[in-house]
Design an enzyme around this catalytic site. Structure first.
Site, PDB file in Angstrom:
ATOM      1  CG  ASP A 138      -1.994   1.078   1.136  1.00 48.31           C
ATOM      2  OD1 ASP A 138      -2.434   1.364   0.010  1.00 48.31           O
ATOM      3  OD2 ASP A 138      -2.381   1.620   2.174  1.00 48.31           O
ATOM      4  CG  HIS A 158      -4.179  11.007   2.171  1.00 47.51           C
ATOM      5  ND1 HIS A 158      -5.284  11.006   2.977  1.00 47.51           N
ATOM      6  CD2 HIS A 158      -3.394   9.970   2.591  1.00 47.51           C
ATOM      7  CE1 HIS A 158      -5.199  10.011   3.853  1.00 47.51           C
ATOM      8  NE2 HIS A 158      -4.060   9.373   3.637  1.00 47.51           N
ATOM      9  CD  GLU A 189      -5.924   5.010   4.281  1.00 49.49           C
ATOM     10  OE1 GLU A 189      -5.361   5.811   5.045  1.00 49.49           O
ATOM     11  OE2 GLU A 189      -5.333   4.083   3.686  1.00 49.49           O
ATOM     12  CD  GLU A 232      -5.401   2.997  -0.457  1.00 45.69           C
ATOM     13  OE1 GLU A 232      -4.564   2.354  -1.144  1.00 45.69           O
ATOM     14  OE2 GLU A 232      -5.327   3.096   0.774  1.00 45.69           O
ATOM     15  CG  ASP A 258      -5.863  -0.122   3.061  1.00 46.81           C
ATOM     16  OD1 ASP A 258      -6.098  -1.300   3.357  1.00 46.81           O
ATOM     17  OD2 ASP A 258      -4.813   0.454   3.375  1.00 46.81           O
ATOM     18  NE  ARG A 285      -7.797   7.291   8.922  1.00 46.02           N
ATOM     19  CZ  ARG A 285      -7.007   7.134   7.867  1.00 46.02           C
ATOM     20  NH1 ARG A 285      -5.756   6.757   8.051  1.00 46.02           N
ATOM     21  NH2 ARG A 285      -7.459   7.340   6.653  1.00 46.02           N
ATOM     22  CD  GLN A 326      -3.134   5.502  10.409  1.00 50.24           C
ATOM     23  OE1 GLN A 326      -4.322   5.408  10.150  1.00 50.24           O
ATOM     24  NE2 GLN A 326      -2.274   6.060   9.577  1.00 50.24           N
ATOM     25  CE  LYS A 380      -3.194   2.978   7.072  1.00 51.53           C
ATOM     26  NZ  LYS A 380      -4.400   3.562   6.456  1.00 51.53           N
ATOM     27  CB  THR A 416      -7.520  -4.334   1.924  1.00 55.06           C
ATOM     28  OG1 THR A 416      -6.604  -3.864   2.918  1.00 55.06           O
ATOM     29  CG2 THR A 416      -7.445  -3.431   0.698  1.00 55.06           C
ATOM     30  CD  GLU A 436      -7.544  13.241   3.516  1.00 52.66           C
ATOM     31  OE1 GLU A 436      -6.920  14.068   2.823  1.00 52.66           O
ATOM     32  OE2 GLU A 436      -7.779  12.073   3.136  1.00 52.66           O
TER      33      GLU A 436
END
Length: 405
Positions: free
Chosen positions: A120, A127, A192, A194, A226, A230, A233, A246, A250, A351
């Site tokens: 990844d 971002h 996420e 992607e 993905d 948070r 993380q 993570k 996925t 975000e």
């Protein structure tokens, strides 16, 4: 034009022809198919009556995963794509091919390929800047290496799941506001947005793959979510980056769009400053003009553009092999979160809600900062096709299930 009804105006028209693995209630064995409009062409049935049923191409198309076909390389990919196009545009063959088409409503989709390794990346400047501002408010948003190399990490290939798979809320270590370390379910559960790339042709250990060899090794593209915890993380990512935040799941789309179908979607990639090292230089530097859409419980909350990504998939491929690491058929790498400069182009809910400070109001009147149990997220995308057509990449969707006790 195709003789298949509805193909002319479909995002899955003759200009697209993505590959997938499907089964049906009356034939539960997974097998390869190609989508045309709202039908799936059963490739196992196509080759079953072939005079060369034992040849490598026919044997690969009779498989229950794309891996054997992807391993054959670009010449075989192009030839088969041409043959399928001919069969679906020659009206004289309609009587022969029509019985081999299955309504998409009757198809159960499976993981389209068997994943090898999973990498990844972290290739959106917008971002990376946003997350740097949130996670490291007293430091530069971009770390010194970010514009010199495509930052990435190894993920867990065994937790790549097909679109539609329920996503169980992960649990892990969390840091409380008063400085305590506790264990429990993630409360800041995120997405996420992607774009993923599937490797077909392998490389030998100890050799490198140049950026210009991208189209010789990469078979196609899928959309990716993905999923990210948070709060887990934030506590674990220093000094080595994400791990349990993570690795739990996925999601990928179940239709793989061949690179050949995206030829008309090539656009110039963003200029890079400072100049990159020679192994990351591309003789033809391009991105793909994919318009992504993120829906949260049915409401669109973001529209990122993949063309804004600072590092291209060709550079990512070159970087992940420059140390001599080999490629295997089925290796998979993802772009990292796709985000743009506008608030309506942010590719993660971290975000979109700016770390929870700007909640999103959903159609039912409820508000969200991060994912709650029962929430559903769908990522879709469109791209320009030849002669003014439009193709739609296979969407990826997932619904949040409660954490296990």
């Amino acid at each position: 034009m195709s003789w298949v009804a509805g193909a002319e105006d479909s995002p899955y028209g003759i200009h697209h022809l993505p590959y997938g693995v499907f089964s049906t209630p009356d034939d539960p064995a997974p097998r390869l198919g190609v989508r045309i409009a709202d039908r799936v062409l059963d490739l196992r049935k196509v080759v079953s009556g072939s005079t060369c049923s034992d040849c490598p191409t026919c044997s690969a198309l009779a498989s229950d995963t794309l891996n054997p076909f992807m391993a054959l390389g670009r010449e075989a990919w192009s030839k088969v794509r041409g043959n399928i196009t001919d069969a679906l545009t020659d009206s004289d063959l309609a009587g022969v091919i029509s019985p081999l088409l299955t309504p998409i409503a009757d198809a159960r989709m499976h993981l389209p390929f068997t994943p090898g390794d999973y990498v990844d990346f972290y290739s959106s400047e917008h971002h990376a800047t946003n997350l740097g501002a949130m996670f490291r408010p007293n430091e530069p948003a971009l770390l010194p290496n970010w514009k010199h190399l495509p930052v990435g990490y190894h993920g867990r290939a065994g937790t790549i799941v097909p679109s539609g798979t329920p996503i169980v809320r992960p649990r892990g270590q969390l840091r409380t506001g008063d400085g305590r370390t506790v264990f429990g379910p993630s409360a800041r559960f995120d997405i996420e947005t992607e774009v993923g790339f599937v490797v077909g042709v392998p490389s030998r250990l100890g050799t490198t793959v140049s950026a210009d060899a991208f189209t010789e090794h990469v078979f196609g593209v899928v959309l990716v979510n993905d999923w990210s915890a948070r709060d887990i993380q934030t506590w674990e990512y220093r000094p080595l980056g994400p791990f349990l935040a993570k690795s739990f799941a996925t999601s990928i789309g179940t239709w793989v769009t061949p690179l050949d179908a995206l030829a008309a979607a090539r656009v110039p990639a963003p200029a890079q400053d400072p100049e990159v090292l020679p192994y990351l230089t591309e003789s033809d530097r391009y991105a793909y003009d994919l318009e992504l859409s993120v829906s949260w419980n049915g409401m669109e909350v973001s529209r990122p553009r993949f063309a804004d990504m600072y590092w291209t998939p060709a550079q990512q491929l070159a970087h992940m092999t420059v140390n001599g690491a080999s490629l295997r058929t089925g290796d998979f790498y993802a772009s990292g979160t796709v985000s743009g400069p506008g608030k309506d182009q942010r590719g993660s809910f971290l975000e979109v809600t700016w770390a929870g400070a700007e909640p999103v109001k959903l159609p039912d009147g409820s508000t969200r900062t991060f994912l709650e149990d029962g929430d559903a997220v769908t990522i879709s995308a469109t791209a320009p096709g030849p002669r003014g057509t439009m193709l739609g990449l296979g969407e990826v969707t997932g619904t949040i299930a409660p954490a296990l006790d």
